[in-house]
Design a protein around this motif. Structure first.
Motif, PDB file in Angstrom:
ATOM      1  N   GLY A   1       0.816  -1.213   0.000  1.00  0.00           N
ATOM      2  CA  GLY A   1       0.000   0.000   0.000  1.00  0.00           C
ATOM      3  C   GLY A   1       0.845   1.258   0.000  1.00  0.00           C
ATOM      4  O   GLY A   1       0.613   2.190  -0.770  1.00  0.00           O
ATOM      5  N   ALA A   2       1.868   1.291   0.856  1.00  0.00           N
ATOM      6  CA  ALA A   2       2.733   2.473   0.929  1.00  0.00           C
ATOM      7  C   ALA A   2       3.509   2.651  -0.366  1.00  0.00           C
ATOM      8  O   ALA A   2       3.712   3.770  -0.843  1.00  0.00           O
ATOM      9  CB  ALA A   2       3.684   2.359   2.118  1.00  0.00           C
ATOM     10  N   GLY A   3       3.959   1.542  -0.960  1.00  0.00           N
ATOM     11  CA  GLY A   3       4.683   1.626  -2.227  1.00  0.00           C
ATOM     12  C   GLY A   3       3.826   2.211  -3.333  1.00  0.00           C
ATOM     13  O   GLY A   3       4.275   3.090  -4.092  1.00  0.00           O
ATOM     14  N   ASN A   4       2.590   1.750  -3.425  1.00  0.00           N
ATOM     15  CA  ASN A   4       1.681   2.299  -4.438  1.00  0.00           C
ATOM     16  C   ASN A   4       1.337   3.755  -4.158  1.00  0.00           C
ATOM     17  O   ASN A   4       1.174   4.561  -5.085  1.00  0.00           O
ATOM     18  CB  ASN A   4       0.397   1.461  -4.502  1.00  0.00           C
ATOM     19  N   ALA A   5       1.237   4.104  -2.873  1.00  0.00           N
ATOM     20  CA  ALA A   5       0.956   5.492  -2.516  1.00  0.00           C
ATOM     21  C   ALA A   5       2.099   6.408  -2.939  1.00  0.00           C
ATOM     22  O   ALA A   5       1.880   7.515  -3.440  1.00  0.00           O
ATOM     23  CB  ALA A   5       0.704   5.604  -1.009  1.00  0.00           C
ATOM     24  N   MET A   6       3.345   5.949  -2.755  1.00  0.00           N
ATOM     25  CA  MET A   6       4.488   6.767  -3.152  1.00  0.00           C
ATOM     26  C   MET A   6       4.582   6.901  -4.673  1.00  0.00           C
ATOM     27  O   MET A   6       4.992   7.930  -5.195  1.00  0.00           O
ATOM     28  CB  MET A   6       5.780   6.175  -2.595  1.00  0.00           C
ATOM     29  N   THR A   7       4.187   5.841  -5.394  1.00  0.00           N
ATOM     30  CA  THR A   7       4.136   5.927  -6.859  1.00  0.00           C
ATOM     31  C   THR A   7       3.138   6.988  -7.291  1.00  0.00           C
ATOM     32  O   THR A   7       3.403   7.803  -8.184  1.00  0.00           O
ATOM     33  CB  THR A   7       3.753   4.569  -7.473  1.00  0.00           C
ATOM     34  N   ALA A   8       1.975   7.011  -6.634  1.00  0.00           N
ATOM     35  CA  ALA A   8       0.953   8.008  -6.946  1.00  0.00           C
ATOM     36  C   ALA A   8       1.453   9.412  -6.621  1.00  0.00           C
ATOM     37  O   ALA A   8       1.207  10.365  -7.367  1.00  0.00           O
ATOM     38  CB  ALA A   8      -0.328   7.707  -6.166  1.00  0.00           C
ATOM     39  N   LEU A   9       2.162   9.553  -5.508  1.00  0.00           N
ATOM     40  CA  LEU A   9       2.709  10.857  -5.125  1.00  0.00           C
ATOM     41  C   LEU A   9       3.760  11.314  -6.131  1.00  0.00           C
ATOM     42  O   LEU A   9       3.805  12.486  -6.515  1.00  0.00           O
ATOM     43  CB  LEU A   9       3.324  10.779  -3.721  1.00  0.00           C
ATOM     44  N   SER A  10       4.593  10.398  -6.592  1.00  0.00           N
ATOM     45  CA  SER A  10       5.610  10.724  -7.587  1.00  0.00           C
ATOM     46  C   SER A  10       4.972  11.253  -8.863  1.00  0.00           C
ATOM     47  O   SER A  10       5.434  12.235  -9.454  1.00  0.00           O
ATOM     48  CB  SER A  10       6.455   9.486  -7.888  1.00  0.00           C
TER      49      SER A  10
ATOM     50  N   CYS B   1       7.980  14.099 -10.287  1.00  0.00           N
ATOM     51  CA  CYS B   1       9.397  13.898 -10.023  1.00  0.00           C
ATOM     52  C   CYS B   1       9.550  12.565  -9.312  1.00  0.00           C
ATOM     53  O   CYS B   1       8.580  12.004  -8.794  1.00  0.00           O
ATOM     54  CB  CYS B   1       9.983  15.025  -9.174  1.00  0.00           C
ATOM     55  N   LYS B   2      10.767  12.059  -9.301  1.00  0.00           N
ATOM     56  CA  LYS B   2      11.020  10.778  -8.655  1.00  0.00           C
ATOM     57  C   LYS B   2      10.928  10.923  -7.148  1.00  0.00           C
ATOM     58  O   LYS B   2      11.493  11.837  -6.562  1.00  0.00           O
ATOM     59  CB  LYS B   2      12.401  10.253  -9.046  1.00  0.00           C
ATOM     60  N   VAL B   3      10.193  10.017  -6.520  1.00  0.00           N
ATOM     61  CA  VAL B   3      10.096   9.972  -5.065  1.00  0.00           C
ATOM     62  C   VAL B   3      10.587   8.604  -4.614  1.00  0.00           C
ATOM     63  O   VAL B   3      10.037   7.578  -5.011  1.00  0.00           O
ATOM     64  CB  VAL B   3       8.647  10.201  -4.583  1.00  0.00           C
ATOM     65  N   ASP B   4      11.658   8.581  -3.843  1.00  0.00           N
ATOM     66  CA  ASP B   4      12.189   7.331  -3.321  1.00  0.00           C
ATOM     67  C   ASP B   4      11.613   7.060  -1.937  1.00  0.00           C
ATOM     68  O   ASP B   4      11.195   7.975  -1.228  1.00  0.00           O
ATOM     69  CB  ASP B   4      13.714   7.398  -3.225  1.00  0.00           C
TER      70      ASP B   4
ATOM     71  N   LEU C   1       5.555  19.566   0.344  1.00  0.00           N
ATOM     72  CA  LEU C   1       4.726  18.893  -0.657  1.00  0.00           C
ATOM     73  C   LEU C   1       3.837  19.887  -1.401  1.00  0.00           C
ATOM     74  O   LEU C   1       3.732  19.861  -2.634  1.00  0.00           O
ATOM     75  CB  LEU C   1       3.856  17.825   0.019  1.00  0.00           C
ATOM     76  N   ILE C   2       3.219  20.782  -0.645  1.00  0.00           N
ATOM     77  CA  ILE C   2       2.290  21.731  -1.264  1.00  0.00           C
ATOM     78  C   ILE C   2       3.035  22.733  -2.135  1.00  0.00           C
ATOM     79  O   ILE C   2       2.566  23.117  -3.207  1.00  0.00           O
ATOM     80  CB  ILE C   2       1.462  22.431  -0.169  1.00  0.00           C
ATOM     81  N   ASN C   3       4.213  23.159  -1.694  1.00  0.00           N
ATOM     82  CA  ASN C   3       5.007  24.072  -2.526  1.00  0.00           C
ATOM     83  C   ASN C   3       5.386  23.429  -3.856  1.00  0.00           C
ATOM     84  O   ASN C   3       5.431  24.089  -4.894  1.00  0.00           O
ATOM     85  CB  ASN C   3       6.266  24.521  -1.774  1.00  0.00           C
ATOM     86  N   LYS C   4       5.682  22.122  -3.816  1.00  0.00           N
ATOM     87  CA  LYS C   4       6.002  21.414  -5.049  1.00  0.00           C
ATOM     88  C   LYS C   4       4.794  21.393  -5.988  1.00  0.00           C
ATOM     89  O   LYS C   4       4.927  21.565  -7.202  1.00  0.00           O
ATOM     90  CB  LYS C   4       6.421  19.979  -4.730  1.00  0.00           C
ATOM     91  N   ILE C   5       3.631  21.182  -5.418  1.00  0.00           N
ATOM     92  CA  ILE C   5       2.413  21.066  -6.231  1.00  0.00           C
ATOM     93  C   ILE C   5       1.977  22.419  -6.780  1.00  0.00           C
ATOM     94  O   ILE C   5       1.557  22.538  -7.934  1.00  0.00           O
ATOM     95  CB  ILE C   5       1.276  20.445  -5.388  1.00  0.00           C
ATOM     96  N   THR C   6       2.089  23.458  -5.952  1.00  0.00           N
ATOM     97  CA  THR C   6       1.567  24.776  -6.333  1.00  0.00           C
ATOM     98  C   THR C   6       2.625  25.682  -6.952  1.00  0.00           C
ATOM     99  O   THR C   6       2.356  26.846  -7.237  1.00  0.00           O
ATOM    100  CB  THR C   6       0.962  25.492  -5.108  1.00  0.00           C
TER     101      THR C   6
ATOM    102  N   ASP D   1      12.414  13.406  -1.956  1.00  0.00           N
ATOM    103  CA  ASP D   1      12.863  13.889  -3.265  1.00  0.00           C
ATOM    104  C   ASP D   1      14.131  14.696  -2.990  1.00  0.00           C
ATOM    105  O   ASP D   1      15.210  14.164  -2.929  1.00  0.00           O
ATOM    106  CB  ASP D   1      11.769  14.662  -4.009  1.00  0.00           C
ATOM    107  N   GLU D   2      14.009  16.025  -2.753  1.00  0.00           N
ATOM    108  CA  GLU D   2      15.196  16.769  -2.319  1.00  0.00           C
ATOM    109  C   GLU D   2      15.447  16.597  -0.820  1.00  0.00           C
ATOM    110  O   GLU D   2      16.574  16.646  -0.356  1.00  0.00           O
ATOM    111  CB  GLU D   2      15.052  18.276  -2.600  1.00  0.00           C
ATOM    112  N   ILE D   3      14.390  16.435  -0.055  1.00  0.00           N
ATOM    113  CA  ILE D   3      14.530  16.292   1.396  1.00  0.00           C
ATOM    114  C   ILE D   3      13.780  15.038   1.836  1.00  0.00           C
ATOM    115  O   ILE D   3      12.914  14.535   1.142  1.00  0.00           O
ATOM    116  CB  ILE D   3      13.970  17.525   2.151  1.00  0.00           C
ATOM    117  N   GLN D   4      14.145  14.545   3.012  1.00  0.00           N
ATOM    118  CA  GLN D   4      13.480  13.359   3.548  1.00  0.00           C
ATOM    119  C   GLN D   4      12.243  13.765   4.329  1.00  0.00           C
ATOM    120  O   GLN D   4      12.264  14.693   5.123  1.00  0.00           O
ATOM    121  CB  GLN D   4      14.435  12.578   4.457  1.00  0.00           C
TER     122      GLN D   4
END
Length: 207
Positions: A24-33, A38-41, A93-98, A177-180
């Motif tokens: 579930g968390a893996g799929n959630a991070m894929t959706a967030l990416s 951008c790539k989210v590890d 997260l919001i700054n990245k989106i907006t 991404d840039e920060i943890q």
């Protein structure tokens, strides 16, 4: 309903919860990416069954300011699900989106709306994984967003589900991404739903 206590569960139960948490968390991070474009590890999620009182401390103390998205889970499984991140992580997260529109500002209607969308996508991906694994119908209610102290946020599900015991399933996911960032998924099915989840996977719940 049977007299069930969440302390009385088998080792297989924890293994299944961990597997659901990982997928579930893996799929959630894929959706967030995809949302952030951008790539989210992500590190391997930590899945724990904790008392409500322990969760706030894990997040840095009950006075830690968090952004939380809370929604009801409906369908074959009922209960609540919550996604929580620290306030600074939510701002990132919001700054990245907006495109940086929240930089240095308080959360306004736009910021809360963006956080709601983040939570909607992440929790939706998680619930889809749960539904796929169990073949149970699961769908979320419209999410509610709040910015408050961890203790105040956690008091809502604690009051609602305290009659079932003091334990909740916590999935801690570190992603970056840039920060943890530390994200926390909290799944609180009612007890009948716990039985349905494990029954669908052929796992006995009681020791």
């Amino acid at each position: 309903m049977k007299d069930i206590n969440l302390d009385q569960v088998s080792e297989n139960y924890y293994d299944v919860l961990k597997e659901i948490g990982n997928i579930g968390a893996g799929n959630a991070m894929t959706a967030l990416s995809q949302m952030l474009q951008c790539k989210v590890d992500m590190k391997v999620p930590q899945v724990r069954l904790l008392e409500f009182s322990e969760v706030g401390e894990l997040m840095g103390g009950e006075e830690q300011i968090m952004a939380a998205v809370l929604l009801a889970v409906e369908g074959d499984i009922t209960g609540y699900m919550m996604f929580m991140v620290e306030e600074d992580s939510a701002r990132h997260l919001i700054n990245k989106i907006t495109g940086g529109m929240l930089e240095g500002m308080e959360f306004d209607e736009m910021g809360l709306s963006a956080m709601q969308e983040v939570g909607n996508i992440i929790t939706g991906a998680y619930l889809n994984s749960l539904s796929s694994m169990t073949n149970l119908t699961v769908f979320p209610s419209p999410p509610a967003v709040t910015i408050d102290m961890a203790g105040a946020i956690l008091s809502v599900p604690a009051i609602q589900f305290g009659i079932y015991g003091d334990k909740i399933l916590l999935i801690q996911s570190q992603f970056y991404d840039e920060i943890q960032l530390d994200g926390y998924f909290i799944l609180i099915p009612d007890l009948e739903s716990y039985e349905k989840i494990l029954g669908a996977l052929g796992v006995p719940m009681i020791m």
